[in-house]
Design a protein around this motif. Structure first.
Motif, PDB file in Angstrom:
ATOM      1  N   GLN A 133       0.829  -1.206   0.000  1.00  0.00           N
ATOM      2  CA  GLN A 133       0.000   0.000   0.000  1.00  0.00           C
ATOM      3  C   GLN A 133       0.862   1.253   0.000  1.00  0.00           C
ATOM      4  O   GLN A 133       0.572   2.217  -0.718  1.00  0.00           O
ATOM      5  CB  GLN A 133      -0.933  -0.010   1.212  1.00  0.00           C
ATOM      6  N   ARG A 134       1.908   1.234   0.780  1.00  0.00           N
ATOM      7  CA  ARG A 134       2.811   2.389   0.821  1.00  0.00           C
ATOM      8  C   ARG A 134       3.451   2.619  -0.541  1.00  0.00           C
ATOM      9  O   ARG A 134       3.584   3.758  -1.007  1.00  0.00           O
ATOM     10  CB  ARG A 134       3.870   2.182   1.895  1.00  0.00           C
ATOM     11  N   LEU A 135       3.875   1.529  -1.173  1.00  0.00           N
ATOM     12  CA  LEU A 135       4.516   1.643  -2.471  1.00  0.00           C
ATOM     13  C   LEU A 135       3.528   2.115  -3.539  1.00  0.00           C
ATOM     14  O   LEU A 135       3.864   2.938  -4.397  1.00  0.00           O
ATOM     15  CB  LEU A 135       5.114   0.294  -2.875  1.00  0.00           C
ATOM     16  N   GLN A 136       2.298   1.609  -3.483  1.00  0.00           N
ATOM     17  CA  GLN A 136       1.285   2.010  -4.457  1.00  0.00           C
ATOM     18  C   GLN A 136       0.994   3.506  -4.371  1.00  0.00           C
ATOM     19  O   GLN A 136       0.893   4.190  -5.400  1.00  0.00           O
ATOM     20  CB  GLN A 136      -0.003   1.205  -4.226  1.00  0.00           C
ATOM     21  N   VAL A 137       0.868   4.024  -3.153  1.00  0.00           N
ATOM     22  CA  VAL A 137       0.594   5.455  -2.980  1.00  0.00           C
ATOM     23  C   VAL A 137       1.791   6.276  -3.455  1.00  0.00           C
ATOM     24  O   VAL A 137       1.628   7.279  -4.168  1.00  0.00           O
ATOM     25  CB  VAL A 137       0.252   5.776  -1.512  1.00  0.00           C
ATOM     26  N   ALA A 138       2.991   5.857  -3.068  1.00  0.00           N
ATOM     27  CA  ALA A 138       4.188   6.583  -3.491  1.00  0.00           C
ATOM     28  C   ALA A 138       4.293   6.596  -5.013  1.00  0.00           C
ATOM     29  O   ALA A 138       4.647   7.616  -5.618  1.00  0.00           O
ATOM     30  CB  ALA A 138       5.425   5.939  -2.876  1.00  0.00           C
ATOM     31  N   TYR A 139       3.969   5.474  -5.626  1.00  0.00           N
ATOM     32  CA  TYR A 139       4.032   5.367  -7.082  1.00  0.00           C
ATOM     33  C   TYR A 139       3.006   6.291  -7.724  1.00  0.00           C
ATOM     34  O   TYR A 139       3.328   7.027  -8.679  1.00  0.00           O
ATOM     35  CB  TYR A 139       3.774   3.919  -7.487  1.00  0.00           C
ATOM     36  N   ALA A 140       1.764   6.262  -7.217  1.00  0.00           N
ATOM     37  CA  ALA A 140       0.699   7.094  -7.785  1.00  0.00           C
ATOM     38  C   ALA A 140       1.026   8.573  -7.643  1.00  0.00           C
ATOM     39  O   ALA A 140       0.830   9.362  -8.572  1.00  0.00           O
ATOM     40  CB  ALA A 140      -0.628   6.773  -7.097  1.00  0.00           C
ATOM     41  N   VAL A 141       1.534   8.968  -6.481  1.00  0.00           N
ATOM     42  CA  VAL A 141       1.883  10.372  -6.239  1.00  0.00           C
ATOM     43  C   VAL A 141       3.013  10.818  -7.164  1.00  0.00           C
ATOM     44  O   VAL A 141       2.982  11.917  -7.734  1.00  0.00           O
ATOM     45  CB  VAL A 141       2.279  10.569  -4.758  1.00  0.00           C
TER      46      VAL A 141
END
Length: 202
Positions: free
Chosen positions: A160-168
């Motif tokens: 989840q952390r990686l997905q948000v960082a990627y999207a941002v």
């Protein structure tokens, strides 16, 4: 830009007036920043142009730099509200994709204004150092909201952390390219860039 909050008719009316005054003050400050440059505008200048007392300004904003952060706060709130309201069964990557798309629509609709503010930031050495993207605390809010959709306690997963960082990060790159006029079909390109978030979930 933000919706006013209120617990009843009187409080709601008061908050509505307060929010309207806050927005008008921010718009006055942004006009001055665009016309003169951020470094050449003081809080006193903003107060004079908005016809308010310094005490009133500081009721809305801690400083003139706080005014610059207002668009980012609003844009983050759009993402947060979208994640919080997403259907429970929607996969996290799909939630993030749709949230970024909604944010992209806002950026496209306000391109001239956001472009002018970007120029204000780029022309101020002080602002360039502190406005390089989503602040860590805001990113943590988005991560927490994404994790809360699953009703689990404890720390969000690394996925989840990686997905948000990627999207941002994908959105930040798209935002920069779009405001520089390098994108022919902005929302389609944003969707394509953010769609690759699926790679972080495989």
């Amino acid at each position: 830009m933000a919706e006013p909050e209120g617990s009843g008719p009187i409080t709601g009316l008061r908050d509505l007036k307060r929010e309207r005054n806050r927005v008008l003050t921010a718009e006055t400050a942004w006009r001055l920043f665009i016309q003169r440059g951020y470094d050449n505008v003081t809080v006193a200048d903003i107060c004079a142009a908005a016809e308010i007392a310094p005490r009133t300004f500081h009721r809305y904003f801690a400083s003139k730099e706080d005014v610059i952060g207002e668009p980012l706060r609003y844009m983050t709130s759009l993402v947060s509200e979208h994640i919080a309201g997403a259907p429970a069964g929607m996969p996290d990557p799909a939630v993030l994709r749709s949230a970024m798309h909604k944010l992209g629509v806002f950026v496209v609709e306000h391109r001239d204004w956001l472009g002018a503010l970007r120029t204000v930031i780029q022309n101020s050495a002080h602002l360039r150092e502190g406005h390089q993207g989503v602040p860590p605390e805001r990113e943590q809010e988005i991560i927490a909201l994404l994790a809360a959709r699953h009703g689990t306690s404890g720390e969000p997963s690394w996925q989840q952390r990686l997905q948000v960082a990627y999207a941002v990060t994908a959105f930040r790159i798209w935002h920069d390219e779009f405001l520089r006029g390098k994108v022919l079909d902005p929302l389609a390109q944003l969707d394509e860039m953010v769609a690759t978030i699926e790679l972080t979930s495989s």
